[in-house]
Design a protein around this motif. Structure first.
Motif, PDB file in Angstrom:
ATOM      1  N   CYS A   1      18.074  89.829  71.236  1.00  0.00           N
ATOM      2  CA  CYS A   1      18.833  89.471  70.196  1.00  0.00           C
ATOM      3  C   CYS A   1      18.909  90.269  69.130  1.00  0.00           C
ATOM      4  O   CYS A   1      17.954  91.107  69.080  1.00  0.00           O
ATOM      5  CB  CYS A   1      18.531  87.974  69.705  1.00  0.00           C
ATOM      6  N   ARG A  59      25.773  90.294  60.043  1.00  0.00           N
ATOM      7  CA  ARG A  59      26.091  90.196  61.356  1.00  0.00           C
ATOM      8  C   ARG A  59      27.696  89.986  61.349  1.00  0.00           C
ATOM      9  O   ARG A  59      28.273  89.433  60.711  1.00  0.00           O
ATOM     10  CB  ARG A  59      25.430  89.145  62.004  1.00  0.00           C
ATOM     11  N   GLU A  77      20.213  81.582  67.106  1.00  0.00           N
ATOM     12  CA  GLU A  77      21.194  82.406  67.331  1.00  0.00           C
ATOM     13  C   GLU A  77      20.820  83.260  68.613  1.00  0.00           C
ATOM     14  O   GLU A  77      19.734  83.392  68.834  1.00  0.00           O
ATOM     15  CB  GLU A  77      21.510  83.617  66.307  1.00  0.00           C
ATOM     16  N   THR A 121      29.049  85.557  59.586  1.00  0.00           N
ATOM     17  CA  THR A 121      28.626  84.941  60.857  1.00  0.00           C
ATOM     18  C   THR A 121      29.586  83.754  61.314  1.00  0.00           C
ATOM     19  O   THR A 121      30.172  83.079  60.272  1.00  0.00           O
ATOM     20  CB  THR A 121      26.948  84.381  60.727  1.00  0.00           C
ATOM     21  N   SER A 148      26.775  87.877  69.371  1.00  0.00           N
ATOM     22  CA  SER A 148      25.851  86.983  69.056  1.00  0.00           C
ATOM     23  C   SER A 148      26.718  85.801  69.178  1.00  0.00           C
ATOM     24  O   SER A 148      27.881  85.771  68.915  1.00  0.00           O
ATOM     25  CB  SER A 148      25.434  87.279  67.562  1.00  0.00           C
ATOM     26  N   ASP A 153      24.318  93.593  67.280  1.00  0.00           N
ATOM     27  CA  ASP A 153      25.316  93.233  68.100  1.00  0.00           C
ATOM     28  C   ASP A 153      25.897  94.391  68.861  1.00  0.00           C
ATOM     29  O   ASP A 153      27.340  94.007  69.146  1.00  0.00           O
ATOM     30  CB  ASP A 153      26.272  92.301  67.007  1.00  0.00           C
ATOM     31  N   ALA A 205      29.064  79.888  63.558  1.00  0.00           N
ATOM     32  CA  ALA A 205      28.144  79.241  64.179  1.00  0.00           C
ATOM     33  C   ALA A 205      29.105  77.706  64.458  1.00  0.00           C
ATOM     34  O   ALA A 205      29.346  77.285  63.704  1.00  0.00           O
ATOM     35  CB  ALA A 205      26.912  78.861  63.254  1.00  0.00           C
ATOM     36  N   TRP A 225      23.081  85.755  56.688  1.00  0.00           N
ATOM     37  CA  TRP A 225      23.469  86.590  58.064  1.00  0.00           C
ATOM     38  C   TRP A 225      24.735  87.340  57.713  1.00  0.00           C
ATOM     39  O   TRP A 225      25.313  87.525  58.687  1.00  0.00           O
ATOM     40  CB  TRP A 225      23.569  85.361  59.130  1.00  0.00           C
ATOM     41  N   ALA A 236      25.862  81.556  67.914  1.00  0.00           N
ATOM     42  CA  ALA A 236      25.104  80.752  66.958  1.00  0.00           C
ATOM     43  C   ALA A 236      25.336  79.347  67.067  1.00  0.00           C
ATOM     44  O   ALA A 236      26.724  79.066  67.135  1.00  0.00           O
ATOM     45  CB  ALA A 236      24.859  81.478  65.662  1.00  0.00           C
TER      46      ALA A 236
END
Length: 377
Positions: free
Chosen positions: A38, A19, A323, A169, A331, A41, A171, A16, A333
């Motif tokens: 989704c 992103r 996500e 990313t 985004s 971004d 999360a 990812w 996640a």
């Protein structure tokens, strides 16, 4: 326990990584009004390609919960050429015959039996892990092991807010019931390592609550020591799932925790009569969901009906990350997490505004898009 020689020892591209990292506080998570789209971004970064409709199957299920929620699962191809792999199936196998290391810094962690851990003569025990012997000259900060772990006496909120040094990313998840963040991508911002170096980092709050004092655990792997970085990343993900924090009073079933501004909450999950029941400390009642299957890997429901509602759900073992789009096109996640109370099922939670709609996208451990789940009114 396997240790390095007595000489001084010291302290993949993400699937990812295209992103953009969410910059903002885990401690300042707002109530999110999740939208129905989704992927992109809004900054022009490459988004996950849409699956070929000819290869999809759609299953619609009706969940019976305290709040009735319709969940639609769309299965997609399990590979994506624009999603370079980061981790793969079989992560648990990496720790099938694991060694256990207890650090004087306040945590215990498992690691592969054929790996080496530092002996504690220069930096605390359980600070460095590598497939082969290693040593670091005393008094240096050189990184010579594949995986590094250390505790810094800084507040979790201070290191999870503001500009990040990882472009990729972000999360949120929990580790032993404590809030945590996983960052994966490449280094940026001209820090210790050359920009563009592959890195995966976990940041774990060792305290509980905003005013419980500092104490943050960092674990990461950075592609500067040679060797198989993709394997190192898989091992890191597996190791983090085994962490226990010394003296933690977190309940065994906590699967989500958000603290600080916005609407702080925690979610607990427990298996019951073939279902998984989830409850929040900020909402009355519970949501009970049928365990996920290969055909329906994600199920969800809503706890509460006010401005601080929580979207909760369960996920099959192959679901690594979920996500969704969030406010202003960013985004958001989560990494679903398991618990002793769940019999192998994983669970997750998002802040949510009742009456809104969302399309959640889930990814497997390789970073490949696995499918979508439509939730909401």
């Amino acid at each position: 326990m396997t240790t390095a020689p007595t000489e001084p020892a010291r302290a993949a591209r993400s699937g990812w990584s295209s992103r953009r990292q969410i910059v903002g506080a885990l401690l300042l998570v707002p109530i999110l009004s999740l939208t129905a789209s989704c992927g992109d971004d809004g900054d022009g970064d490459a988004s996950t390609p849409e699956p070929d409709p000819s290869q999809e199957s759609t299953t619609t299920t009706q969940e019976t919960t305290t709040t009735t929620t319709t969940t639609t699962t769309t299965m997609a191809p399990t590979s994506s050429s624009s999603q370079p792999p980061t981790t793969s199936a079989g992560v648990a196998d990496l720790l099938e015959n694991a060694e256990r290391c207890e650090s004087p810094e306040g945590y215990a962690v498992s690691y592969p039996e054929d790996w080496v851990v530092n002996d504690g003569s220069v930096v605390p025990l359980c600070s460095q892990f590598d497939p082969g012997p290693f040593e670091v000259p005393d008094g240096t900060d050189a990184r010579v092991a594949a995986i590094t772990a250390y505790v810094d006496q800084v507040a979790f909120g201070d290191v999870t807010t503001g500009e990040s040094t990882v472009d990729g990313t972000r999360a949120v998840t929990v580790v032993d019931g404590h809030q945590a963040v996983r960052l994966s991508g490449v280094t940026s911002g001209g820090q210790l390592h050359e920009d563009g170096t592959a890195v995966t980092r976990y940041i774990v709050d060792m305290a509980r609550g905003i005013d419980d004092g500092p104490g943050t655990l960092f674990l990461d792997t950075i592609d500067i020591t040679g060797g198989d970085h993709e394997t190192h990343q898989r091992v890191l993900d597996a190791m983090v799932s085994t962490i226990e924090l010394t003296g933690s009073d977190a309940a065994p079933g906590i699967v989500a925790r958000y603290e600080g501004g916005g609407a702080p909450f925690e979610v607990m999950a427990e298996a019951a009569d073939g279902d998984v029941c989830l409850a929040s400390d900020t909402q009355e009642g519970e949501v009970c969901l049928t365990a996920p299957t290969e055909q329906t890997p994600i199920r969800s429901g809503v706890l509460g009906d006010g401005g601080a509602a929580v979207l909760v759900g369960v996920a099959a073992p192959e679901v690594f990350m979920i996500e969704s789009s969030a406010a202003e096109g960013e985004s958001f996640a989560v990494l679903p997490t398991g618990a002793e109370t769940l019999d192998g099922v994983k669970a997750w939670a998002f802040p949510f505004v009742p009456g809104s709609e969302a399309e959640l996208v889930w990814y497997d451990r390789s970073g490949s898009r696995g499918g979508t789940v439509s939730v909401g009114s």
